[in-house]
Design a protein around this motif. Structure first.
Motif, PDB file in Angstrom:
ATOM      1  N   TRP C 198      60.530  94.020   6.986  1.00  0.00           N
ATOM      2  CA  TRP C 198      60.259  92.725   7.221  1.00  0.00           C
ATOM      3  C   TRP C 198      61.209  91.983   7.306  1.00  0.00           C
ATOM      4  N   ALA C 199      62.725  92.176   6.743  1.00  0.00           N
ATOM      5  CA  ALA C 199      63.876  91.390   7.247  1.00  0.00           C
ATOM      6  C   ALA C 199      64.445  91.926   8.479  1.00  0.00           C
ATOM      7  N   SER C 200      64.254  93.188   8.933  1.00  0.00           N
ATOM      8  CA  SER C 200      64.478  93.575  10.257  1.00  0.00           C
ATOM      9  C   SER C 200      63.656  92.899  11.276  1.00  0.00           C
ATOM     10  N   TYR C 201      62.323  92.723  11.091  1.00  0.00           N
ATOM     11  CA  TYR C 201      61.457  92.075  12.051  1.00  0.00           C
ATOM     12  C   TYR C 201      61.952  90.637  12.306  1.00  0.00           C
ATOM     13  N   ALA C 202      62.194  90.062  11.261  1.00  0.00           N
ATOM     14  CA  ALA C 202      62.505  88.755  11.478  1.00  0.00           C
ATOM     15  C   ALA C 202      63.689  88.446  12.247  1.00  0.00           C
ATOM     16  N   THR C 203      64.816  89.460  11.904  1.00  0.00           N
ATOM     17  CA  THR C 203      66.051  89.330  12.399  1.00  0.00           C
ATOM     18  C   THR C 203      65.641  89.845  14.240  1.00  0.00           C
ATOM     19  N   ALA C 204      64.820  90.709  14.416  1.00  0.00           N
ATOM     20  CA  ALA C 204      64.622  91.254  15.764  1.00  0.00           C
ATOM     21  C   ALA C 204      64.165  90.093  16.554  1.00  0.00           C
ATOM     22  N   VAL C 205      63.348  89.263  15.950  1.00  0.00           N
ATOM     23  CA  VAL C 205      62.828  88.191  16.605  1.00  0.00           C
ATOM     24  C   VAL C 205      63.777  87.271  16.948  1.00  0.00           C
ATOM     25  N   LEU C 206      64.750  86.910  16.232  1.00  0.00           N
ATOM     26  CA  LEU C 206      65.812  85.828  16.419  1.00  0.00           C
ATOM     27  C   LEU C 206      66.610  86.594  17.496  1.00  0.00           C
ATOM     28  N   GLN C 207      66.897  87.861  17.230  1.00  0.00           N
ATOM     29  CA  GLN C 207      67.748  88.665  18.407  1.00  0.00           C
ATOM     30  C   GLN C 207      67.088  88.207  19.599  1.00  0.00           C
ATOM     31  N   LEU C 208      65.966  88.611  19.925  1.00  0.00           N
ATOM     32  CA  LEU C 208      65.297  88.459  21.185  1.00  0.00           C
ATOM     33  C   LEU C 208      65.111  86.889  21.703  1.00  0.00           C
ATOM     34  N   LEU C 209      64.755  86.088  20.893  1.00  0.00           N
ATOM     35  CA  LEU C 209      64.818  84.867  21.456  1.00  0.00           C
ATOM     36  C   LEU C 209      65.909  83.795  21.235  1.00  0.00           C
ATOM     37  N   ALA C 210      66.833  83.901  20.521  1.00  0.00           N
ATOM     38  CA  ALA C 210      68.169  83.148  20.341  1.00  0.00           C
ATOM     39  C   ALA C 210      68.984  83.548  21.038  1.00  0.00           C
ATOM     40  N   THR C 211      69.152  84.776  21.394  1.00  0.00           N
ATOM     41  CA  THR C 211      70.274  85.416  22.278  1.00  0.00           C
ATOM     42  C   THR C 211      70.375  84.982  23.648  1.00  0.00           C
ATOM     43  N   PRO C 212      69.287  84.770  24.456  1.00  0.00           N
ATOM     44  CA  PRO C 212      69.175  84.493  25.711  1.00  0.00           C
ATOM     45  C   PRO C 212      69.899  83.085  25.948  1.00  0.00           C
ATOM     46  N   VAL C 213      69.876  82.122  24.916  1.00  0.00           N
ATOM     47  CA  VAL C 213      70.326  80.940  25.309  1.00  0.00           C
ATOM     48  C   VAL C 213      71.933  80.909  25.214  1.00  0.00           C
ATOM     49  N   VAL C 214      72.471  81.836  24.103  1.00  0.00           N
ATOM     50  CA  VAL C 214      73.927  81.679  24.357  1.00  0.00           C
ATOM     51  C   VAL C 214      74.422  82.564  25.587  1.00  0.00           C
ATOM     52  N   GLY C 215      73.425  83.434  25.896  1.00  0.00           N
ATOM     53  CA  GLY C 215      73.899  84.054  27.446  1.00  0.00           C
ATOM     54  C   GLY C 215      73.876  83.193  28.554  1.00  0.00           C
ATOM     55  N   ILE C 216      73.060  82.233  28.534  1.00  0.00           N
ATOM     56  CA  ILE C 216      73.041  81.287  29.986  1.00  0.00           C
ATOM     57  C   ILE C 216      74.271  80.317  29.485  1.00  0.00           C
ATOM     58  N   THR C 217      74.470  80.047  27.948  1.00  0.00           N
ATOM     59  CA  THR C 217      75.618  79.049  27.949  1.00  0.00           C
ATOM     60  C   THR C 217      76.779  79.752  28.096  1.00  0.00           C
ATOM     61  N   LEU C 218      77.086  80.826  27.882  1.00  0.00           N
ATOM     62  CA  LEU C 218      78.350  81.418  28.253  1.00  0.00           C
ATOM     63  C   LEU C 218      78.518  81.625  29.731  1.00  0.00           C
ATOM     64  N   LEU C 219      77.373  81.996  30.313  1.00  0.00           N
ATOM     65  CA  LEU C 219      77.275  82.134  31.944  1.00  0.00           C
ATOM     66  C   LEU C 219      77.682  80.934  32.388  1.00  0.00           C
ATOM     67  N   LEU C 220      77.292  79.843  31.885  1.00  0.00           N
ATOM     68  CA  LEU C 220      77.546  78.442  32.689  1.00  0.00           C
ATOM     69  C   LEU C 220      79.032  78.065  32.144  1.00  0.00           C
ATOM     70  N   LEU C 221      79.468  78.525  31.278  1.00  0.00           N
ATOM     71  CA  LEU C 221      80.941  78.272  30.905  1.00  0.00           C
ATOM     72  C   LEU C 221      81.954  79.198  31.983  1.00  0.00           C
ATOM     73  N   ILE C 222      81.278  80.176  32.214  1.00  0.00           N
ATOM     74  CA  ILE C 222      82.132  81.020  33.202  1.00  0.00           C
ATOM     75  C   ILE C 222      81.980  80.396  34.565  1.00  0.00           C
ATOM     76  N   ALA C 223      80.951  80.095  34.989  1.00  0.00           N
ATOM     77  CA  ALA C 223      80.678  79.281  36.077  1.00  0.00           C
ATOM     78  C   ALA C 223      81.532  78.116  36.388  1.00  0.00           C
ATOM     79  N   GLU C 224      81.627  77.258  34.967  1.00  0.00           N
ATOM     80  CA  GLU C 224      82.551  76.135  34.947  1.00  0.00           C
ATOM     81  C   GLU C 224      83.962  76.378  35.438  1.00  0.00           C
ATOM     82  N   ARG C 225      84.259  77.595  34.870  1.00  0.00           N
ATOM     83  CA  ARG C 225      85.713  77.951  35.002  1.00  0.00           C
ATOM     84  C   ARG C 225      85.910  78.683  36.414  1.00  0.00           C
ATOM     85  N   THR C 226      85.070  79.147  36.911  1.00  0.00           N
ATOM     86  CA  THR C 226      85.135  79.894  38.446  1.00  0.00           C
ATOM     87  C   THR C 226      84.682  79.300  39.596  1.00  0.00           C
TER      88      THR C 226
END
Lengths: 201, 101, 537
Positions: C198-226
């Motif tokens: 159950w814990a792994s399932y809840a964790t996996a949902v977070l990994q799946l749906l929260a991580t892309p937002v930090v992905g785009i955030t860091l991508l935008l930071l990279i775009a900001e610098r480059t």
């Protein structure tokens, strides 16, 4: 329990029906991730559009509405041929599937060509990602979308080759259906990008 | 094997697809046409409304969401609500700030 | 539970094959789990040594061991490595990989090749970050704009590395969700699943749906610098606080990506060593999902002093308190499971008890910080440092060490020295508290975090904290040596040393490839210790 074409050595631990539903479900999960990846850009769009409505209105005129509309039609048509391709392979028509996949790929390439001319025109007018917030959004959103088009094209090309090799039948066609889901997402996102960037009233 | 797996493959006929495609094209034409008329705030409402209808049609028919099980629906819709949350709360913060000159 | 005969298959343990390629190309979830375990342990030790260096600098008020810039680089590395390379993939990827198929009665995860691909992506991310060490960033692990967009250190490479890691995390989460939905053995209903699942399932949902937002955030930071994109740059009409909104939309749920698997571990260890059925099974199971859901609603409590609107701050402060409810439910249920149990203090049980004690302190001090008024005073002081380490070390790392000691016989088929393990636990527990408890006082007295130097009045508490870090470091060292020595000299482990009812203990130690000769038929839940059968559904 036999599978038509066993090229993966390690999949025999799954019953084909389970494998089919797992793959589809897995792709839906991935699409959810993709939506939230674009989500940051949509959120940035919402905020900056609300902050600078005039800037968005003035600068969107630089974009070519006709080219955007043409690309929308191309992508929607490619979604149609993709969907028909999935139906064709489920009915066991390998040749028709290959043709429909090829048409889908040509549409994808056509989309890329139009986008190439659009970007070219922007650069010719000295419009770059750092020109303004609006164009930052334009280039980031369409750029990330374009990246997805490329990935989708690679997937489709692999599917086409495998179809021509006769790997898919009416019984085993999961990769085509799952790859198709990905291609439809590319269309889905463009359905939002087009009015947000090109059709600001 | 698993208990919640009884997916039957659904094959959609080409007729349905072509009807869906025609509807999508009509909606695209509408949204382009409307963009030439100025309704003020309603432009964005209409544009997003039409886009959402188009997106739903693509998802339901081209992507077969209509025939998927409930868990797929959950994972198709939950990300959208999170997206709404992200946009909504960020906007709430941005536009209720007190700017000290 | 299920009967297993090794009649038609010859038992070949999964560890049998040798050679580096047999590892790097293996799609066996247990081997992939080990590769994650080795990788994250490596980063844990490296980042731990960096922490010791920082504490050494803080032994005295002046900057006499390293200069402030080096100190900034050190805390950036410590944070980045610990967060993105150790705790986020940590328990979820290593023990998740090893345990999920075994616990649900499956031969492997749903997509074994994708699973291996996730590990390669993880490796690629680590390689990029190692490159970034040529000119290491000094921004802190949160990479806040506008500083991260303007500093001349190499922010692009390290954020690119984290971006790549994100994909590994997303794909692992995806794999686990599908596995848990589609690969459960017959009879393994949702309400019979071990709580770690159950814990792994809840964790996996977070990994799946929260991580892309930090992905785009860091991508935008990279775009900001480059590319000179200006979303976070006020000079171009952007908004630096937008970066923080995006960043914490991921990074607050990420806190639960780190802690929920540890909670799952505790829920497995406690009933085994209290010899009692877990108390409040459903409450614990659903509280995992509840925590995951609420974690999406509280992100801006990291930003109360950043200049967000007071309306938003008030809403987020209120929502933050909601997290306490499912968390407290878990703690109550663990404690109730212990009540009148016949408790056996195995080293893993000691870590579990340590978890409950320390995590409770970490959680309660979190409420201070979630309260708007208190946070204005405590923000960016050592109080925050202490709180987050009580949650991360007192919670996640205790859970990680507990899991290591608990499942060690199953993973490796060997036993470690239990006496030495207990001594190491004692040093870790004492050292941890001596290191971080004084930091609560430092914070309340106003000592800000992230400085290489400090006023002389803080010297006694600061050096006490540094002495504590030495005890903690010694404890971890002894534990590591003990566990590694066990691999070579340990006795052979029996199949089920603790008499556990869970499926993974019903196969040989170490398990064979494909785990089960026959897919087991499950007829009861996992926690029927003593006389109690499965509770009525």
């Amino acid at each position: 329990m036999e599978r038509p074409s066993v090229e993966h050595s390690h999949v025999h631990h799954m019953d084909p029906a389970v494998e089919y539903s797992s793959s589809k479900f897995g792709m839906w999960l991935f699409l959810g991730t993709e939506i939230l990846l674009f989500g940051g850009l949509f959120a940035a769009y919402a905020i900056f559009r609300a902050k600078y409505p005039e800037m968005f209105f003035e600068q969107h005129k630089e974009l070519n509405r006709e080219m955007g509309a043409v690309n929308t039609c191309i992508l929607i048509f490619s979604s149609l041929t993709m969907a028909m391709g999935v139906t064709a392979i489920k009915r066991g028509k390998q040749k028709l599937t290959a043709i429909l996949l090829l048409v889908t790929i040509i549409c994808g390439l056509g989309f890329g060509v139009v986008k190439y001319f659009e970007y070219g025109a922007k650069f010719a007018h000295h419009i770059y990602p750092d020109t303004s917030i609006f164009f930052s959004l334009y280039f980031m959103m369409t750029g990330l979308h374009m990246l997805h088009v490329f990935i989708g094209l690679v997937i489709l090309a692999v599917m086409l080759v495998l179809t021509l090799k006769g790997k898919f039948t009416s019984k085993y066609n999961t990769p085509i259906e799952v790859g198709g889901l990905y291609w439809h997402l590319v269309d889905l996102i463009w359905i939002y990008l087009f009015p947000l960037l090109y059709l600001i009233g | 094997m698993a208990t919640d797996t009884h997916t039957e493959e659904h094959i959609t006929g080409n007729r349905t697809y072509i009807i869906v495609w025609i509807v999508l094209m009509i909606l695209t034409a509408i949204t382009v046409y409307v963009s030439y008329i100025h309704f003020g705030i309603f432009n964005i409402v209409v544009a997003m409304g039409v886009a959402s209808i188009k997106a739903s049609i693509v998802a339901l028919y081209f992507m077969h969401l209509k025939f998927e099980d409930s868990i797929t629906w959950v994972f198709a819709l939950f990300p959208l609500s999170l997206l709404g949350l992200l946009i909504g709360m960020t906007i709430l913060d941005t536009f209720t700030r007190v700017v000290v000159p | 539970m299920a009967n297993h005969s090794i009649a038609h298959n010859v038992y070949v343990p999964y560890l049998e094959k040798k050679g580096i390629l047999s590892w790097l190309l293996s799609t066996d979830h247990k081997r992939i789990g080990i590769m994650y375990l080795v990788s994250i342990s490596f980063f844990f030790l490296v980042a731990g040594v960096i922490a010791l260096l920082m504490r050494l600098e803080l032994l005295t008020p002046a900057a006499d061991f390293v200069q402030p810039h080096t100190y900034n680089v050190l805390f950036t590395l410590h944070g980045s490595l610990m967060v993105f390379f150790f705790v986020v993939p940590g328990l979820a990827a290593s023990f998740g990989n090893f345990l999920i198929p075994l616990m649900i009665g499956a031969p492997d995860v749903a997509f074994p090749k994708l699973n291996l691909g996730s590990y390669w992506i993880y490796l690629l991310g680590t390689l990029i970050v190692l490159l970034a060490l040529m000119k290491p960033a000094d921004t802190g692990w949160t990479y806040y704009t506008p500083y991260s967009a303007t500093t001349d250190t190499d922010v692009v490479l390290i954020t690119l590395g984290v971006f790549v890691l994100g994909f590994s995390s997303i794909l692992t989460g995806l794999n686990f969700i599908v596995t848990i939905h589609k690969m459960r053995a017959p009879g393994m209903t949702w309400h019979r699943l071990p709580l770690f699942i159950w814990a792994s399932y809840a964790t996996a949902v977070l990994q799946l749906l929260a991580t892309p937002v930090v992905g785009i955030t860091l991508l935008l930071l990279i775009a900001e610098r480059t590319l000179g994109v200006g979303f976070f740059d006020p000079a171009k009409g952007g908004d630096p606080i937008l970066f923080q909104n995006f960043f914490w939309f991921y990074s607050h749920p990420a806190v639960y990506i780190m802690i929920i698997p540890a909670m799952g571990v505790i829920s497995e260890i406690i009933p085994v060593f209290a010899r009692k059925p877990i108390f409040g099974y459903k409450a614990i199971a659903y509280s995992s999902l509840g925590i995951a859901f609420i974690s999406f609603l509280v992100w801006a409590h990291h930003m109360f002093t950043s200049g967000i609107s007071s309306l938003a701050a008030t809403i987020f402060s209120f929502l933050t308190f909601l997290v306490a409810i499912p968390t407290a439910i878990k703690v109550f249920n663990w404690t109730a499971t212990l009540y009148k149990g016949s408790i056996h203090l195995h080293s893993s049980m000691l870590y579990a008890l340590g978890f409950i004690f320390l995590f409770t302190i970490g959680g309660l001090t979190g409420l201070f910080l979630g309260a708007l008024a208190a946070d204005i005073h405590l923000h960016d002081t050592y109080f925050v440092v202490a709180h987050m380490h009580y949650v991360m070390i007192g919670g996640t790392v205790m859970g990680f060490f507990g899991a290591l000691h608990f499942w060690y016989p199953k993973w490796f088929g060997k036993m470690f020295n239990e006496m030495v393990a207990k001594i190491a636990w004692f040093l870790v527990f004492v050292g941890f508290n001596v290191t971080f408890f004084p930091q609560f006082f430092l914070g309340v007295q106003g000592m800000p975090r992230r400085y290489a130097t400090y006023p002389a009045e803080f010297e006694s508490l600061m050096s006490l904290s540094t002495y504590g870090s030495w005890i903690l470091g010694l404890g971890v060292l002894i534990m590591t040596v003990n566990l590694i020595a066990g691999l070579f000299n340990g006795e052979k482990a029996p199949q089920n040393p603790y008499n556990s009812l869970s499926l993974e203990w019903q196969v040989p130690s170490p398990p064979p490839h494909e785990n089960f000769d026959e897919i087991p038929h499950v007829t009861d839940w996992t926690y029927g210790y003593g006389k109690k059968k499965e509770p009525e559904a």
